[in-house]
Design an enzyme around this catalytic site. Structure first.
Site, PDB file in Angstrom:
ATOM      1  N   HIS A  84     -35.409   8.560   8.746  1.00  0.00           N
ATOM      2  CA  HIS A  84     -35.355   9.039   7.361  1.00  0.00           C
ATOM      3  C   HIS A  84     -35.722  10.509   7.261  1.00  0.00           C
ATOM      4  O   HIS A  84     -35.107  11.268   6.508  1.00  0.00           O
ATOM      5  CB  HIS A  84     -36.306   8.204   6.489  1.00  0.00           C
ATOM      6  CG  HIS A  84     -35.731   6.889   6.082  1.00  0.00           C
ATOM      7  ND1 HIS A  84     -36.450   5.913   5.436  1.00  0.00           N
ATOM      8  CD2 HIS A  84     -34.482   6.377   6.227  1.00  0.00           C
ATOM      9  CE1 HIS A  84     -35.679   4.872   5.207  1.00  0.00           C
ATOM     10  NE2 HIS A  84     -34.484   5.130   5.682  1.00  0.00           N
TER      11      HIS A  84
ATOM     12  N   ARG B 121     -18.874  10.508   6.187  1.00  0.00           N
ATOM     13  CA  ARG B 121     -19.471   9.388   6.916  1.00  0.00           C
ATOM     14  C   ARG B 121     -19.821   8.272   5.932  1.00  0.00           C
ATOM     15  O   ARG B 121     -20.894   8.291   5.325  1.00  0.00           O
ATOM     16  CB  ARG B 121     -20.722   9.856   7.663  1.00  0.00           C
ATOM     17  CG  ARG B 121     -20.463  10.973   8.674  1.00  0.00           C
ATOM     18  CD  ARG B 121     -21.775  11.399   9.328  1.00  0.00           C
ATOM     19  NE  ARG B 121     -21.606  12.409  10.348  1.00  0.00           N
ATOM     20  CZ  ARG B 121     -21.676  13.718  10.122  1.00  0.00           C
ATOM     21  NH1 ARG B 121     -21.904  14.163   8.887  1.00  0.00           N
ATOM     22  NH2 ARG B 121     -21.510  14.589  11.105  1.00  0.00           N
TER      23      ARG B 121
ATOM     24  N   ARG C 206     -13.973   8.364   6.747  1.00  0.00           N
ATOM     25  CA  ARG C 206     -13.963   7.521   7.943  1.00  0.00           C
ATOM     26  C   ARG C 206     -14.422   6.124   7.569  1.00  0.00           C
ATOM     27  O   ARG C 206     -15.441   5.956   6.894  1.00  0.00           O
ATOM     28  CB  ARG C 206     -14.900   8.116   9.004  1.00  0.00           C
ATOM     29  CG  ARG C 206     -14.936   7.319  10.302  1.00  0.00           C
ATOM     30  CD  ARG C 206     -15.791   8.002  11.351  1.00  0.00           C
ATOM     31  NE  ARG C 206     -17.205   8.049  10.984  1.00  0.00           N
ATOM     32  CZ  ARG C 206     -18.128   8.730  11.672  1.00  0.00           C
ATOM     33  NH1 ARG C 206     -17.780   9.417  12.742  1.00  0.00           N
ATOM     34  NH2 ARG C 206     -19.386   8.720  11.295  1.00  0.00           N
TER      35      ARG C 206
ATOM     36  N   GLU D 133     -12.035   9.664  20.332  1.00  0.00           N
ATOM     37  CA  GLU D 133     -13.437   9.723  20.759  1.00  0.00           C
ATOM     38  C   GLU D 133     -13.674   9.126  22.136  1.00  0.00           C
ATOM     39  O   GLU D 133     -14.729   9.343  22.719  1.00  0.00           O
ATOM     40  CB  GLU D 133     -14.327   8.969  19.756  1.00  0.00           C
ATOM     41  CG  GLU D 133     -14.261   9.477  18.340  1.00  0.00           C
ATOM     42  CD  GLU D 133     -15.102   8.632  17.407  1.00  0.00           C
ATOM     43  OE1 GLU D 133     -16.293   8.910  17.263  1.00  0.00           O
ATOM     44  OE2 GLU D 133     -14.540   7.669  16.821  1.00  0.00           O
TER      45      GLU D 133
ATOM     46  N   ASN E 210     -18.193  15.084  19.689  1.00  0.00           N
ATOM     47  CA  ASN E 210     -19.533  14.666  20.134  1.00  0.00           C
ATOM     48  C   ASN E 210     -19.446  13.412  20.992  1.00  0.00           C
ATOM     49  O   ASN E 210     -19.961  13.360  22.116  1.00  0.00           O
ATOM     50  CB  ASN E 210     -20.446  14.403  18.934  1.00  0.00           C
ATOM     51  CG  ASN E 210     -20.690  15.634  18.103  1.00  0.00           C
ATOM     52  OD1 ASN E 210     -20.320  16.735  18.487  1.00  0.00           O
ATOM     53  ND2 ASN E 210     -21.317  15.460  16.955  1.00  0.00           N
ATOM     54  N   ASP E 211     -18.791  12.370  20.459  1.00  0.00           N
ATOM     55  CA  ASP E 211     -18.679  11.130  21.229  1.00  0.00           C
ATOM     56  C   ASP E 211     -17.745  11.290  22.414  1.00  0.00           C
ATOM     57  O   ASP E 211     -17.990  10.731  23.488  1.00  0.00           O
ATOM     58  CB  ASP E 211     -18.202   9.984  20.326  1.00  0.00           C
ATOM     59  CG  ASP E 211     -19.368   9.202  19.725  1.00  0.00           C
ATOM     60  OD1 ASP E 211     -20.478   9.274  20.278  1.00  0.00           O
ATOM     61  OD2 ASP E 211     -19.177   8.517  18.712  1.00  0.00           O
TER      62      ASP E 211
ATOM     63  N   ARG F 138     -26.574  11.607  24.567  1.00  0.00           N
ATOM     64  CA  ARG F 138     -27.240  12.861  24.204  1.00  0.00           C
ATOM     65  C   ARG F 138     -28.488  12.640  23.377  1.00  0.00           C
ATOM     66  O   ARG F 138     -29.250  13.576  23.133  1.00  0.00           O
ATOM     67  CB  ARG F 138     -26.277  13.798  23.456  1.00  0.00           C
ATOM     68  CG  ARG F 138     -25.831  13.310  22.116  1.00  0.00           C
ATOM     69  CD  ARG F 138     -24.578  14.047  21.663  1.00  0.00           C
ATOM     70  NE  ARG F 138     -24.269  13.709  20.276  1.00  0.00           N
ATOM     71  CZ  ARG F 138     -24.360  14.575  19.280  1.00  0.00           C
ATOM     72  NH1 ARG F 138     -24.753  15.806  19.517  1.00  0.00           N
ATOM     73  NH2 ARG F 138     -24.047  14.219  18.062  1.00  0.00           N
TER      74      ARG F 138
ATOM     75  N   CYS G  14     -13.789  17.401  14.465  1.00  0.00           N
ATOM     76  CA  CYS G  14     -14.929  17.307  13.546  1.00  0.00           C
ATOM     77  C   CYS G  14     -16.259  17.113  14.270  1.00  0.00           C
ATOM     78  O   CYS G  14     -17.196  16.554  13.722  1.00  0.00           O
ATOM     79  CB  CYS G  14     -14.713  16.192  12.525  1.00  0.00           C
ATOM     80  SG  CYS G  14     -14.417  14.575  13.242  1.00  0.00           S
TER      81      CYS G  14
END
Length: 753
Positions: free
Chosen positions: A360, A467, A503, A601, A624-625, A635, A672
């Site tokens: 959080h 997201r 997405r 990905e 990233n993925d 990572r 992205c």
């Protein structure tokens, strides 16, 4: 020897400081292995030499006096070889060197093993015997295993020791964690100590049960007010979804079952503080025992709530310390409520020893544009209150007492960020167009309504990744179709007529829902992304219907499918999307069929780009993925995060192949991932021909300024140069040199970390 190994490691973990650690090692190893000598040599960071720091069996006067360079003597050879040396007759070895101060001429048998942490030889562990004999395989294996176990402990103890005396020596120290929120902050540490410790509440009875119950309810009410006030202070910074975190805290305090448990114990004449501590610790332990990372992160929230109420039960007031003008909060487990207590104008960064990028406090930090690093497990935070520190939210690094050169480098980055902020209005109204007229679309990645205002202020031309799992993560149940429609409508309306790419639900891996647990031994290769929603068409259909309903009258929706590994998944998902569209048209909704795209990905999709591009309306690379899967690196794991490098040659070649094949099929290709938001990475993507670069809003001005300062033709030459290089570090240096050459050196953030 396994029992002895465990026993030694337990003793070492409980030791108070580095000298105590070393004393335990030399004493216990000599006992267990029945040797005459056990010694530890440690690296001196300043000289690079290895110093005898503890011994049992050699002359004690030699401790601190014997210094060996790498390659010098048997110990120095262990360092350079980075492997054990096991000798029957040490003095016969050509590297043998005699040090009279040690008195070691009495010993022949020698076994030395390196102590290695993160590829650095921290020291050498040595045992010796008087008689000529070779230590057997079991003894050598024991010492190697012990050295490996001790490496992390010694690294942490060294850091702690360095920082304990840092006030006098002002030695620079670096610690690595997980990058949770981008940016750089240079300021003063403010340590957040636990307000009250639930684990130390003594058992005590109460005589007046009614008075104790009244005390308990008053404490709950006071804690509610405190948290509500904290949420109100951040009202201007956060939007509905982020504010829901504070509502969740309050709802936990309103939970009747929780209060009933405590009241039942009070009625059994247990004091209110003790009853409360017992109940809350049981809840904390339940969360901590769960394998799911999302659940484990909630344990920190429960512990924080427990401490707050306990303070009121003890009728304590929170200590109100003065905050410096450039406060960086550091604590073992920061929470959103703790973050909210610091005046916003004084808070510039946050660091948590525990926690992940999905905790959080990380979500709140990103929403506030606050540089943050999580999971800095080796940081001895108790010793650095008030110290000067650099928080690098790009790399996930901390620098305590930065030296002049390091500080100059980070000062230049901060200055560049301020300059970009000053030119924000000017840049926002200008296109992302190179000096020779090539136009690139700069879109943003969003997940919370707080992202919207910043994105539009920075001139975002659309949303490349919304997201949708974020609203799911912030709830204790699946949101209804209507609840989803309302959330999606806000995003679509805010950006209209600009396109918004939504997405579909991407859970699993590092994103788990509390109410939909997925327990797997290898979640990143398991049931995640499109695999989950295709297996649960009721979830997928409700979400897609909500998206389409939200787009009525706007027609700026694009739907994107995550984790596509083959054509079959795309075709199955398209059938469901078309079914949902037909249903809504039959129900009377006036909507257009939105474009349906995919995320590349996983490696299998790279090799099926042509087929996928022919069946998809657009393609977006989730770099990233993709980088994570190509390099087989998690990572979020601080042990291997340094291997993750977005400028790895394999990654760059894959990215170029994707855009080449996609364009050959007349399909638009975007990206992205974080590479798109890095100025150096953006130049390479521009040269490759990517149509859309989507990034966090924070990075948009930096990337736009970079693109407007270059010619596409020049970046194509740069790309050809780096594609011929074999090491990511070499590529990064080449890109850095290019940016320096064109006067943009401060813009480059480390894309590879």
């Amino acid at each position: 020897m396994l029992g002895s190994l465990r026993s030694i490691v337990q003793e070492v973990n409980a030791a108070r400081d580095l000298p105590a650690v070393l004393e335990i090692i030399v004493r216990r190893v000599r006992e267990v292995m029945h040797t005459r000598v056990c010694s530890v040599y440690l690296r001196d960071k300043q000289s690079g030499n290895y110093v005898l720091m503890a011994t049992r069996g050699l002359n004690q006067d030699a401790v601190g006096q014997v210094h060996l360079a790498p390659g010098e003597g048997l110990v120095g050879n262990v360092v350079t070889r980075e492997e054990p040396i096991n000798l029957e007759q040490a003095e016969a070895h050509p590297a043998y060197q005699y040090f009279p101060a040690t008195g070691e001429e009495r010993f022949s048998a020698f076994l030395g093993t390196p102590i290695i942490h993160h590829r650095t030889v921290l020291g050498v562990l040595v045992v010796q015997q008087a008689e000529k004999r070779r230590f057997d395989e079991g003894e050598e294996a024991f010492l190697v295993t012990l050295s490996a176990q001790l490496a992390g402990v010694i690294a942490h103890a060294e850091a702690t020791g360095a920082l304990a005396t840092i006030g006098q020596q002002r030695r620079e120290a670096k610690f690595s964690g997980i990058a949770a929120s981008p940016g750089v902050a240079i300021g003063r540490v403010h340590i957040v100590a636990p307000q009250a410790n639930l684990a130390t509440v003594p058992y005590s009875c109460c005589i007046d049960v009614d008075a104790e119950l009244e005390l308990f309810h008053q404490a709950l009410a006071s804690a509610r007010t405190e948290i509500r006030d904290a949420g109100e202070r951040l009202k201007g910074e956060l939007n509905r979804e982020e504010r829901a975190l504070f509502d969740a805290y309050i709802s936990m305090l309103d939970d009747n079952s929780l209060a009933v448990e405590v009241c039942d114990r009070i009625r059994q004449q247990v004091s209110a503080p003790r009853a409360w501590a017992e109940v809350m610790l049981e809840h904390v332990r339940r969360f901590e025992a769960m394998s799911d990372s999302y659940f484990r992160d909630r344990a920190a929230d429960v512990r924080d709530l427990g401490a707050r109420v306990l303070m009121h039960l003890r009728q304590q007031q929170q200590s109100r310390r003065d905050y410096s003008e450039n406060t960086i909060l550091i604590g073992e487990e920061l929470t959103a409520a703790v973050l909210a207590e610091v005046p916003r104008e004084k808070l510039i960064g946050a660091v948590s020893v525990k926690g992940s990028a999905n905790s959080h406090v990380a979500i709140i930090a990103r929403a506030m544009g606050l540089p943050a690093v999580m999971g800095v497990q080796d940081l001895p935070y108790e010793t650095i209150d008030g110290a000067e520190i650099v928080v690098d939210g790009y790399r996930g690094e901390l620098h305590v007492h930065p030296g002049p050169e390091l500080k100059r480098r980070y000062d230049s980055i901060v200055a560049e960020e301020r300059e970009l902020a000053r030119n924000l209005d000017h840049l926002a109204g200008l296109p992302a167009e190179t000096a020779d007229g090539h136009r690139v679309r700069l879109w943003v990645n969003t997940g919370l309504m707080a992202d919207v205002v910043r994105s539009l202020e920075r001139g975002a031309e659309g949303v490349g990744l919304y997201r949708t799992e974020v609203p799911f993560l912030l709830r204790d149940r699946f949101p209804s179709e209507e609840e989803q429609r309302e959330i999606y409508r806000e995003q679509l309306q805010a950006f209209a007529p600009r396109p918004v790419t939504m997405r579909t639900l991407d859970i699993g891996g590092d994103k788990a829902l509390a109410y939909f647990p997925i327990e797997e031994t290898n979640p990143f290769l398991g049931w995640r992304g499109i695999r989950v929603t295709l297996d649960h068409p009721e979830i997928f259909l409700a979400q897609v219907r909500a998206m389409m309903k939200a787009s009525v009258g706007l027609d700026n929706l694009r739907i994107m499918l995550p984790m596509i590994s083959g054509l079959g998944e795309l075709e199955a998902a398209r059938k469901l999307v078309e079914r949902a569209y037909r249903e809504l048209v039959e129900e009377g909704y006036d909507i257009a069929m939105p474009p349906l795209g995919i995320m590349i990905e996983v490696p299998s999709a790279v090799y099926q780009v042509r087929e996928l591009a022919e069946h998809a309306d657009f393609i977006s690379v989730g770099s990233n993925d993709l980088t994570q899967y190509l390099l087989a690196v998690d990572r979020n794991n601080s042990r291997v995060a340094s291997i993750y490098h977005a400028l790895h040659p394999a990654v760059l070649h894959a990215l170029q192949e994707i855009v080449r094949v996609g364009h050959a099929a007349n399909t638009k290709v975007g990206i992205c991932g974080e590479l798109a938001g890095d100025p150096g990475g953006a130049l390479l993507l521009l040269a490759m021909g990517y149509d859309v670069l989507s990034m966090n809003a924070t990075n948009l001005p930096r990337v736009k300024a970079t693109l407007r300062a270059v010619r596409k033709a020049d970046t194509e030459k740069l790309l050809q140069q780096v594609l011929g290089q074999q090491y990511p570090e070499e590529i990064e240096q080449t890109v850095r040199a290019y940016l320096k050459r064109i006067g943009l050196k401060a813009l480059l953030q480390p894309a590879g970390q």
